[in-house]
Write an enzyme that holds these catalytic residues in place. Structure first.
Site, PDB file in Angstrom:
ATOM      1  N   GLN A 238      -4.896  -1.224   9.660  1.00 50.07           N
ATOM      2  CA  GLN A 238      -4.825  -2.574   9.084  1.00 50.07           C
ATOM      3  C   GLN A 238      -5.460  -3.586  10.045  1.00 50.07           C
ATOM      4  OE1 GLN A 238      -3.497  -3.335   5.918  1.00 50.07           O
ATOM      5  NE2 GLN A 238      -4.382  -5.338   6.326  1.00 50.07           N
TER       6      GLN A 238
ATOM      7  N   LYS B  85       0.851  -1.208   0.000  1.00 49.07           N
ATOM      8  CA  LYS B  85       0.000   0.000   0.000  1.00 49.07           C
ATOM      9  C   LYS B  85       0.879   1.248   0.000  1.00 49.07           C
ATOM     10  CE  LYS B  85      -3.924  -2.199   2.233  1.00 49.07           C
ATOM     11  NZ  LYS B  85      -4.539  -2.650   3.481  1.00 49.07           N
TER      12      LYS B  85
ATOM     13  N   ASP C 215     -11.272   3.097   4.207  1.00 46.61           N
ATOM     14  CA  ASP C 215     -11.705   1.698   4.137  1.00 46.61           C
ATOM     15  C   ASP C 215     -13.237   1.605   4.101  1.00 46.61           C
ATOM     16  OD1 ASP C 215      -9.915  -0.356   3.820  1.00 46.61           O
ATOM     17  OD2 ASP C 215      -9.374  -0.483   5.942  1.00 46.61           O
TER      18      ASP C 215
END
Ligand code: NAD
Length: 300
Positions: A98, A54, A121
């Protein structure tokens, strides 16, 4: 007849190219560089790999990448205070924590402490509600990637019968909402669905997000249907040598490719689209934060 292979790798490269163009415009015309902060707690090897790629791709499209690596025994207070700091940092437009988090941390609490406008997200309860009510939301990256591929392949999805297998908060449920938003008739199937093969056989679009290797065989697929395989499963591959493994999806590709009209492979299908959509969401968040026009085609 063999299905059209939907090349997620190529499509993701195209999306990243569009993101990079928009980033260049934001920098050149407005002096703004979008920034993505990724928070990793602990040393989970798979998470470390995701976070690394990422960060790399964030920089490649011209954005700022901020990595925050915390030890596995980080307290909830310390994590919340970092998130608060990132919420208030004007150089950070997207925040991603994460998952999974170590067991002593409350994932819901942590996710819901992220500023919804920076929740790239799309897991914050506000974004879930906005998506569910058809309002402008930050949309979870994997389902957004699936939607982009479906729109690219079909144009309009209106009136199509879509079956989503799996009802998770990160894939199945938001995927169903997005398909509903594009006027599909949507069925969500799950582990308790009766006669799953018959349900799947009625679908013009099948999205499989279960986590069971090759569970959907070709004879469940309606001829000509479009199959989006979200599953990523590692199985033994003795044909490659002793102890070797390979990745497969939730769909049995070899039989499904004979029946479907179009299908995403694993690897090289949905997977690459997820990070591309994370970058797209970060640019979108940056534009919204600055009251600027959003990039076209990169949102739901
Ligand atoms: P999850 O475990 O949270 O949810 C799985 C869902 O499958 C559940 O809702 C369950 O009801 C359903 N299910 C389980 N057994 C079933 C059965 N026999 N029949 C029908 N439904 C059944 O998983 P998830 O997080 O949604 O992920 C699903 C898969 O997608 C996994 O393989 C995961 O690795 C993959 N994934 C890929 C990406 C990507 O970037 N491509 C992103 C997220 C998840």
């Amino acid at each position: 007849m063999s299905a059209t292979i939907i090349d997620g790798k190529a499509f993701a490269a195209k999306v990243r190219g569009q993101v990079a163009e928009h980033v260049a415009r934001l920098k050149g015309d407005h002096g703004i560089t979008p920034g993505l902060a990724v928070v990793l707690v602990g040393e989970d090897p798979a998470s470390q790999v995701y976070v690394r790629s990422k960060g790399k791709m964030t920089v490649e499209v011209g954005m700022n990448s901020y990595e925050h690596k915390l030890s596995a025994d980080t307290s909830e207070d310390d994590l919340l205070s970092l998130i608060n700091q990132l919420n208030n940092d004007p150089g950070v437009h997207g925040i991603l924590v994460q998952l999974p988090l170590p067991k002593h941390l409350n994932e819901d609490l942590v996710i819901n402490s992220i500023d919804p406008a920076k929740d790239v997200d799309g897991f914050h309860i506000s974004n879930v509600g906005l998506l569910g009510t058809g309002q402008k939301a930050m949309v979870p990256c994997t389902p957004l990637g699936c939607l982009m591929m479906l729109r690219d392949h079909h144009g309009s999805l209106s009136g199509m019968n879509a079956v989503v297998i799996g009802r998770s908060n990160i894939v199945g449920k938001p995927m169903a909402q997005l398909l509903l938003g594009d006027s599909c008739t949507v069925t969500i199937a799950h582990s308790r669905t009766k006669d799953l093969p018959a349900v799947v056989r009625g679908a013009d679009i099948v999205v499989a997000a279960v986590g069971r290797p090759q569970m959907v065989p070709g004879d469940w697929i309606k001829p000509g249907a479009t199959v989006i395989d979200v599953g990523i499963n590692r199985i033994d591959a003795p044909e490659k040598g002793e102890g070797k493994t390979r990745l497969v999806g939730d769909v049995d590709f070899d039989s499904a490719v004979q029946v479907a009209g179009a299908i995403t492979p694993v690897p090289g299908g949905v997977g690459p689209m997820t990070i591309a959509c994370l970058l797209a969401n970060t640019v979108t968040a940056c534009c919204r934060a600055n009251g600027l026009a959003e990039p076209e085609g990169l949102t739901a």
